[in-house]
Design a protein around this motif. Structure first.
Motif, mmCIF file in Angstrom:
data_model
loop_
_atom_site.group_PDB
_atom_site.id
_atom_site.type_symbol
_atom_site.label_atom_id
_atom_site.label_comp_id
_atom_site.label_asym_id
_atom_site.label_seq_id
_atom_site.Cartn_x
_atom_site.Cartn_y
_atom_site.Cartn_z
ATOM 1 N N ALA A 104 -5.261 0.816 0.213
ATOM 2 C CA ALA A 104 -5.721 1.181 1.562
ATOM 3 C C ALA A 104 -4.564 1.714 2.407
ATOM 4 O O ALA A 104 -4.717 2.713 3.130
ATOM 5 C CB ALA A 104 -6.370 -0.033 2.227
ATOM 6 N N THR A 105 -3.407 1.090 2.314
ATOM 7 C CA THR A 105 -2.272 1.520 3.133
ATOM 8 C C THR A 105 -1.666 2.804 2.573
ATOM 9 O O THR A 105 -1.203 3.669 3.340
ATOM 10 C CB THR A 105 -1.228 0.393 3.219
ATOM 11 N N LEU A 106 -1.693 2.931 1.269
ATOM 12 C CA LEU A 106 -1.220 4.179 0.645
ATOM 13 C C LEU A 106 -2.025 5.379 1.162
ATOM 14 O O LEU A 106 -1.473 6.462 1.399
ATOM 15 C CB LEU A 106 -1.357 4.009 -0.868
ATOM 16 N N LEU A 107 -3.304 5.182 1.378
ATOM 17 C CA LEU A 107 -4.110 6.278 1.923
ATOM 18 C C LEU A 107 -3.631 6.654 3.327
ATOM 19 O O LEU A 107 -3.701 7.819 3.727
ATOM 20 C CB LEU A 107 -5.594 5.895 1.934
ATOM 21 N N GLU A 108 -3.114 5.673 4.077
ATOM 22 C CA GLU A 108 -2.557 5.990 5.411
ATOM 23 C C GLU A 108 -1.290 6.829 5.277
ATOM 24 O O GLU A 108 -0.987 7.657 6.131
ATOM 25 C CB GLU A 108 -2.253 4.698 6.177
ATOM 26 N N ARG A 131 5.089 -0.820 4.812
ATOM 27 C CA ARG A 131 4.076 -1.786 4.360
ATOM 28 C C ARG A 131 3.759 -1.566 2.884
ATOM 29 O O ARG A 131 3.633 -2.511 2.110
ATOM 30 C CB ARG A 131 2.819 -1.671 5.225
ATOM 31 N N VAL A 132 3.650 -0.309 2.476
ATOM 32 C CA VAL A 132 3.386 0.000 1.068
ATOM 33 C C VAL A 132 4.502 -0.560 0.182
ATOM 34 O O VAL A 132 4.239 -1.219 -0.836
ATOM 35 C CB VAL A 132 3.235 1.524 0.882
ATOM 36 N N THR A 133 5.737 -0.301 0.549
ATOM 37 C CA THR A 133 6.831 -0.788 -0.307
ATOM 38 C C THR A 133 6.914 -2.319 -0.255
ATOM 39 O O THR A 133 7.265 -2.958 -1.243
ATOM 40 C CB THR A 133 8.180 -0.125 0.070
ATOM 41 N N GLY A 134 6.540 -2.901 0.874
ATOM 42 C CA GLY A 134 6.487 -4.371 0.963
ATOM 43 C C GLY A 134 5.451 -4.938 -0.002
ATOM 44 O O GLY A 134 5.702 -5.950 -0.675
ATOM 45 N N PHE A 135 4.295 -4.302 -0.094
ATOM 46 C CA PHE A 135 3.262 -4.776 -1.036
ATOM 47 C C PHE A 135 3.766 -4.672 -2.481
ATOM 48 O O PHE A 135 3.500 -5.542 -3.313
ATOM 49 C CB PHE A 135 1.972 -3.972 -0.880
ATOM 50 N N GLU A 140 6.019 -6.991 -7.474
ATOM 51 C CA GLU A 140 7.189 -7.077 -8.356
ATOM 52 C C GLU A 140 7.604 -8.536 -8.558
ATOM 53 O O GLU A 140 7.828 -8.980 -9.690
ATOM 54 C CB GLU A 140 8.344 -6.259 -7.747
ATOM 55 N N ARG A 141 7.668 -9.282 -7.458
ATOM 56 C CA ARG A 141 8.066 -10.704 -7.566
ATOM 57 C C ARG A 141 7.036 -11.468 -8.390
ATOM 58 O O ARG A 141 7.383 -12.302 -9.217
ATOM 59 C CB ARG A 141 8.196 -11.325 -6.169
#
Ligand SMILES: N[C@@H](CCC(=O)N[C@@H](CS)C(=O)NCC(=O)O)C(=O)O
Length: 220
Positions: A104-108, A131-135, A140-141
């Motif tokens: 959803a945020t990637l679409l933004e 926000r995208v890279t935070g997700f 990753e973790r």
């Protein structure tokens, strides 16, 4: 037979990869975007918002990528933990996380003007990118610490869902909001590298003329 309504290198690629990996027959029908097919009554009858993908199934037309992935994995009993198995709850949690947050945020990031109009696009982008890279850092973790089978170097619906999104983000200009180099996420990078070597991924890449390194393209 399944009918996949597709546009190259869009969310329909995720579904194509899964269909290829399952080895089930399907017809791929390229959407005529230039002719405005997404807004046509016939396409709107399949998808009320005129978005991609649509998968026509024996149970009717389906939209929403995550729903299609769940449907296919259950119907063919493959590529995800099945209902009633121990990993199912965690799989559902992370599939929804990937759809509701990352996708959803990637679409933004890709359509920032749609959130609050063109004038607000720079601010939308400035917030959506981190926000995208935070997700992705959360994912990753999770993969590094929990090593789940449903998001691993073995093929999975969640692996393909994530890999295609990371492919798109890798194609953004370096330094721009949301740009991703998969090598910055070593556990996810291992998933991507394994998936792009699959015969299924190579077939999908050929079908959409996307080149051999589908998911680690930023490193080539
Ligand atoms: N939540 C939907 C998002 C679908 C979506 O936005 N698809 C994009 C392609 S990646 C699209 O249809 N773009 C064309 C447009 O919005 O005009 C899903 O997961 O399927």
């Amino acid at each position: 037979m399944y009918v996949l309504h597709y546009w190259p290198d869009s969310a329909s690629l995720i579904v194509r990869l899964v269909l290829e990996e399952l080895g089930v027959p399907f017809q791929a029908r390229r959407i005529d975007r230039a002719a405005g097919e997404l807004d046509s009554p016939a396409y709107r009858a399949l998808h009320p918002l005129g978005k991609i993908p649509v998968l026509e199934t024996p149970d009717g037309p389906m939209f929403e990528t995550a729903a299609i992935l769940l449907y296919l994995s259950e119907r063919h009993a493959a590529l995800a933990p099945l209902p009633g198995t121990p990993d199912r709850a965690a799989f559902l949690k992370w599939l929804c996380f990937t759809s509701f947050n990352l996708h959803a945020t990637l679409l933004e990031v890709f359509y920032p003007d749609r959130v609050a109009g063109p004038q607000a696009a720079p601010q939308v982008l400035a917030h959506a990118g981190p926000r995208v890279t935070g997700f992705l850092q959360v994912l990753e973790r999770m993969v590094a610490h929990e090593a789940p089978a449903f998001l691993s170097t073995a093929p999975s619906v969640l692996g393909y869902y994530l890999a295609v999104q990371m492919r798109w983000l890798a194609q953004l200009p370096p330094g721009s909001p949301g740009h991703v180099a998969s090598t910055d996420y070593p556990a996810l990078h291992a998933v991507l590298a394994a998936l792009e070597a699959r015969p299924a991924a190579r077939r999908a890449a050929r079908a959409e003329a996307l080149g051999p390194t589908l998911f680690t393209l930023a490193e080539t």
